[in-house]
Design an enzyme around this catalytic site. Structure first.
Site, PDB file in Angstrom:
ATOM      1  N   ARG A  10       0.834  -1.210   0.000  1.00  0.00           N
ATOM      2  CA  ARG A  10       0.000   0.000   0.000  1.00  0.00           C
ATOM      3  C   ARG A  10       0.868   1.260   0.000  1.00  0.00           C
ATOM      4  O   ARG A  10       0.478   2.296  -0.546  1.00  0.00           O
ATOM      5  CB  ARG A  10      -0.951   0.000   1.197  1.00  0.00           C
ATOM      6  CG  ARG A  10      -0.269   0.005   2.552  1.00  0.00           C
ATOM      7  CD  ARG A  10      -1.238   0.204   3.692  1.00  0.00           C
ATOM      8  NE  ARG A  10      -0.574   0.059   4.984  1.00  0.00           N
ATOM      9  CZ  ARG A  10      -0.973   0.664   6.091  1.00  0.00           C
ATOM     10  NH1 ARG A  10      -2.031   1.447   6.077  1.00  0.00           N
ATOM     11  NH2 ARG A  10      -0.328   0.482   7.222  1.00  0.00           N
ATOM     12  N   GLU A  58     -18.290   4.456  -0.726  1.00  0.00           N
ATOM     13  CA  GLU A  58     -17.633   3.684  -1.786  1.00  0.00           C
ATOM     14  C   GLU A  58     -18.528   3.403  -2.977  1.00  0.00           C
ATOM     15  O   GLU A  58     -18.054   3.320  -4.114  1.00  0.00           O
ATOM     16  CB  GLU A  58     -17.110   2.353  -1.213  1.00  0.00           C
ATOM     17  CG  GLU A  58     -15.894   2.487  -0.325  1.00  0.00           C
ATOM     18  CD  GLU A  58     -16.242   2.875   1.096  1.00  0.00           C
ATOM     19  OE1 GLU A  58     -15.305   3.036   1.904  1.00  0.00           O
ATOM     20  OE2 GLU A  58     -17.443   3.011   1.411  1.00  0.00           O
ATOM     21  N   PHE A  69     -14.461  -2.878   1.068  1.00  0.00           N
ATOM     22  CA  PHE A  69     -15.409  -1.862   0.617  1.00  0.00           C
ATOM     23  C   PHE A  69     -15.325  -1.652  -0.898  1.00  0.00           C
ATOM     24  O   PHE A  69     -16.336  -1.529  -1.571  1.00  0.00           O
ATOM     25  CB  PHE A  69     -15.141  -0.539   1.341  1.00  0.00           C
ATOM     26  CG  PHE A  69     -15.073  -0.670   2.834  1.00  0.00           C
ATOM     27  CD1 PHE A  69     -15.932  -1.537   3.510  1.00  0.00           C
ATOM     28  CD2 PHE A  69     -14.152   0.038   3.568  1.00  0.00           C
ATOM     29  CE1 PHE A  69     -15.865  -1.674   4.884  1.00  0.00           C
ATOM     30  CE2 PHE A  69     -14.076  -0.083   4.951  1.00  0.00           C
ATOM     31  CZ  PHE A  69     -14.936  -0.945   5.610  1.00  0.00           C
ATOM     32  N   HIS A  95      -5.476  -3.156   2.124  1.00  0.00           N
ATOM     33  CA  HIS A  95      -5.934  -3.963   3.258  1.00  0.00           C
ATOM     34  C   HIS A  95      -6.694  -5.210   2.795  1.00  0.00           C
ATOM     35  O   HIS A  95      -7.740  -5.567   3.328  1.00  0.00           O
ATOM     36  CB  HIS A  95      -6.803  -3.137   4.204  1.00  0.00           C
ATOM     37  CG  HIS A  95      -6.071  -2.003   4.860  1.00  0.00           C
ATOM     38  ND1 HIS A  95      -5.594  -0.924   4.142  1.00  0.00           N
ATOM     39  CD2 HIS A  95      -5.741  -1.782   6.157  1.00  0.00           C
ATOM     40  CE1 HIS A  95      -4.989  -0.085   4.976  1.00  0.00           C
ATOM     41  NE2 HIS A  95      -5.047  -0.573   6.192  1.00  0.00           N
ATOM     42  N   ASP A 103      -8.425  -5.927  12.676  1.00  0.00           N
ATOM     43  CA  ASP A 103      -9.697  -5.373  12.191  1.00  0.00           C
ATOM     44  C   ASP A 103     -10.792  -6.434  12.105  1.00  0.00           C
ATOM     45  O   ASP A 103     -11.971  -6.103  12.017  1.00  0.00           O
ATOM     46  CB  ASP A 103      -9.514  -4.715  10.818  1.00  0.00           C
ATOM     47  CG  ASP A 103      -8.741  -3.403  10.913  1.00  0.00           C
ATOM     48  OD1 ASP A 103      -8.460  -2.978  12.050  1.00  0.00           O
ATOM     49  OD2 ASP A 103      -8.431  -2.816   9.872  1.00  0.00           O
TER      50      ASP A 103
END
Length: 297
Positions: A10, A58, A69, A95, A103
């Site tokens: 990322r 989104e 998402f 992610h 998470d």
């Protein structure tokens, strides 16, 4: 021995966007109130007038958000508003997979490859390290049509030399030689496959490791060549064994070169909350499990 450089893909996504912004004035980045996590804030700092925070929306926005998402919540909009009209839109999903860790299952997207592969004309990419991530972003920009790119949260060992590495959509990459088994991996699992190959070599088993960043289109010629040379194939992905790299490879082999194979991935279950590496190991996404899977042949 110097320590291997580790970078989250990322991070490279954000750096590559900034590079593209300097090279091309038509690059615009949208984010769903997650720019610090998706790393599009790197682009925002350089080009604030071309970065738009659309909020937690989104379905009204594509392109940068968490995989859960970007691929999950916005699937219908991507299918009908991007895939169907074949728009030149690039989706950067960070992610991805269960390495999101703490998470928990709600955010651990292990279905995105399957969802995006099902959209006609959609390219699906999952880079193995920071160098490949940057190269994939540049390749996605140059490609005319929709592209889905998955990036990870974890810092990963650098596998490639940035000065010499070349990336091409639709092409895989053989990293090691071997004729006993072919290990075809993508994303985070490429590093684990290389560790597994070292262990197997010590036990007299020579594994051919293939990095398959381009899940769709798949490098079918490379898959078939490896299957014919090795006779056994193991796929490795931080994704459900349903609908991802394993199924893409299995379909290719079933049509062209029926071969014994195993799939290392998330086995039709949801993830669970916890530190990333222990969670990955819990679900069998580790070098140790790849070794055991190969030996089970």
């Amino acid at each position: 021995m110097s320590e291997i450089k580790k970078v989250a893909t990322r991070e490279s996504y954000g750096l590559a966007l900034a590079e593209l912004g300097r090279e091309h004035e038509d690059v615009v980045v949208l984010d769903a109130d997650l720019s610090k996590s998706t790393k599009t804030d790197t682009f925002k700092k350089a080009f604030p007038d071309r970065h738009f925070n659309c909020g937690i929306a989104e379905c009204n926005m594509v392109v940068s958000s968490f995989a859960m998402f970007a691929a999950g919540r916005a699937f219908e909009q991507i299918r009908n508003s991007i895939g169907y009209p074949k728009l030149n839109v690039k989706i950067g999903a960070t992610h991805g997979g269960i390495s999101v860790g703490e998470d928990g299952a709600s955010h651990q997207c292990c279905e995105d490859f399957a969802l995006m592969r099902s959209i006609p004309g959609m390219v699906v990419l999952c880079p193995s390290d920071g160098v490949e991530a940057k190269a994939a972003v540049h390749a996605a920009y140059a490609h005319q049509g929709p592209v889905y790119m998955r990036f990870g949260r974890l810092a990963l060992p650098q596998i490639h030399d940035e000065a010499t590495f070349k990336f091409e959509i639709g092409k895989g990459e053989q990293l090691t030689d071997g004729t006993d088994v072919a290990i075809i991996a993508t994303g985070l699992m490429v590093g684990e496959a290389l560790k597994a190959a070292e262990t197997l070599r010590e036990e007299g088993i020579h594994a051919r490791v293939i990095n398959m960043c381009s899940i769709k289109p798949l490098d079918e010629a490379l898959v078939i060549e490896a299957a014919k040379a090795c006779g056994k194939v193991v796929t490795c992905e931080e994704h459900s064994v349903i609908g991802g790299l394993g199924e893409a490879v299995a379909m290719t082999l079933a049509k062209n070169c029926p071969t014994k194979m195993r799939c290392v991935g998330v086995q039709d279950v949801f993830g669970s909350s916890g530190p990333a590496w222990p969670v990955l190991k819990k679900y069998g996404l580790s070098a140790e499990n790849i070794v055991e899977t190969v030996k089970s042949f």
